[in-house]
Design a protein around this motif. Sequence first.
Motif, PDB file in Angstrom:
ATOM      1  N   TYR A   1       0.837  -1.204   0.000  1.00 24.27           N
ATOM      2  CA  TYR A   1       0.000   0.000   0.000  1.00 24.27           C
ATOM      3  C   TYR A   1       0.872   1.256   0.000  1.00 24.27           C
ATOM      4  O   TYR A   1       0.669   2.174  -0.812  1.00 24.27           O
ATOM      5  N   GLN A   2       1.851   1.305   0.889  1.00 23.39           N
ATOM      6  CA  GLN A   2       2.755   2.455   0.945  1.00 23.39           C
ATOM      7  C   GLN A   2       3.553   2.586  -0.348  1.00 23.39           C
ATOM      8  O   GLN A   2       3.797   3.688  -0.841  1.00 23.39           O
ATOM      9  N   SER A   3       3.974   1.442  -0.878  1.00 20.15           N
ATOM     10  CA  SER A   3       4.749   1.435  -2.115  1.00 20.15           C
ATOM     11  C   SER A   3       3.947   2.069  -3.254  1.00 20.15           C
ATOM     12  O   SER A   3       4.468   2.872  -4.028  1.00 20.15           O
ATOM     13  N   GLN A   4       2.671   1.711  -3.322  1.00 20.22           N
ATOM     14  CA  GLN A   4       1.754   2.296  -4.315  1.00 20.22           C
ATOM     15  C   GLN A   4       1.693   3.815  -4.188  1.00 20.22           C
ATOM     16  O   GLN A   4       1.766   4.549  -5.162  1.00 20.22           O
ATOM     17  N   ILE A   5       1.530   4.270  -2.966  1.00 17.78           N
ATOM     18  CA  ILE A   5       1.426   5.702  -2.708  1.00 17.78           C
ATOM     19  C   ILE A   5       2.695   6.422  -3.129  1.00 17.78           C
ATOM     20  O   ILE A   5       2.641   7.465  -3.795  1.00 17.78           O
ATOM     21  N   PHE A   6       3.849   5.860  -2.785  1.00 15.35           N
ATOM     22  CA  PHE A   6       5.101   6.524  -3.120  1.00 15.35           C
ATOM     23  C   PHE A   6       5.367   6.473  -4.626  1.00 15.35           C
ATOM     24  O   PHE A   6       5.996   7.380  -5.181  1.00 15.35           O
ATOM     25  N   SER A   7       4.872   5.424  -5.283  1.00 18.64           N
ATOM     26  CA  SER A   7       4.952   5.370  -6.743  1.00 18.64           C
ATOM     27  C   SER A   7       4.236   6.563  -7.348  1.00 18.64           C
ATOM     28  O   SER A   7       4.758   7.254  -8.220  1.00 18.64           O
TER      29      SER A   7
END
Lengths: 207, 207
Positions: free
Chosen positions: A139-145
């Motif tokens: 989820y965090q990875s998606q946001i930072f992407s």
Amino acid sequence: MNTKFRILDAALTLFSEKGYHTVSVAEIADAVGIKAPSLYKHYKSKRDIFNGILSEMQVRYEKQTAALQMNGSNPTADAGIFSSVTEDSLIQMGIGLFTYFLHDDYVCRFRKMLTMEQFHDAELATLYTKQYADDPLSYQSQIFSMLSACGLFRTAYTDVMALHFYAPLYLLLTLCDREPEREQEALLLLEQHIKQFNLIYKKENTQ
Amino acid sequence: MNTKFRILDAALTLFSEKGYHTVSVAEIADAVGIKAPSLYKHYKSKRDIFNGILSEMQVRYEKQTAALQMNGSNPTADAGIFSSVTEDSLIQMGIGLFTYFLHDDYVCRFRKMLTMEQFHDAELATLYTKQYADDPLSYQSQIFSMLSACGLFRTAYTDVMALHFYAPLYLLLTLCDREPEREQEALLLLEQHIKQFNLIYKKENTQ
DNA sequence: GTCTATAAGAAGATAGAC
DNA sequence: GTCTATCTTCTTATAGAC
């Protein structure tokens, strides 16, 4: 029919405090205000109560993540949300996630129970990892992407960014589960962590 | 007299796999190759075996941390060790700490056991926090203080730096405790994490 | 120090009355 | 759906022979 849920709720409380094997069905019944044999009209065994808790959590978890994933698959809405990312909003996201995990009644009790039972079978192990590592990280990875794509953050390995952002939150969360009296200390450190995180990764610093 | 230790060792193995309450004294005795009543010639109760494990761990832990603290209180030696800090040596420190925690037989079994028992009383809770949060964090914080003082790293809040460095290690460690088959994946992510950490905090980048 | 025998109690679960 | 009474099994721990 309400009794069935009250049993689930009382059992979860007791399991989260003392662990599954330490809690007797008599204790659960007592907490509900009935006698032990009456439980068996609602659940066919002690294990069946435990499974009921798992099912209930799965329903809640899917509802909750579905709401979050909707953002993830709706870039237009995201643009509106994330185009004005400030240090404060990043801190709010971190603190918000932290306090939700720490204080939501069901989430909190369930996590403690799962912590104690995680080594008892492989399914519980993967469930724990999914809920407290894999899912939050992706989820965090998606946001930072998205934030990188918007040009708001330095482009980097978003998996590592997610780990940098979430792992301290996780460590402090498990610490507060054991020692709730250290919540203020943890919140302070969490805030410093996110400020530092922001300083490191954000492109334009307007502070 | 060796039997006394063999009981401790067998009990730790079983407790770390199934949890204290799930293991019977008969099971422990079986693993040692004796009958249950014979255990009571060596330990006065099941709880006494558990306490023996705690004592044994305390001895090992103090030996180990005393060796580390010696570095911390001996700046001359530290200079020699840390004056040549490279990306590789930082990775080695991280991977080394990680693999030691993950593969040292006693450390690993003890951590799993403590994970399951941490909510059963306040002493076990603080012991867990001490060993897997407070002590590693203050150790890392000390190291980064020195590295900052040497001018090798950007000066920053060393507590936050320690959290940034250690928290991912902790998250991946607990993940591998549950799912050992993901160790390679974890090691890869850990290495990427430290490379990124180095890139962020190191003053002169000579790569 | 190990064994067999056994105590003493707690646990999960069922039967059957109400 | 709740109760009392009961069954069965497992558990920790002790007694006492060898």
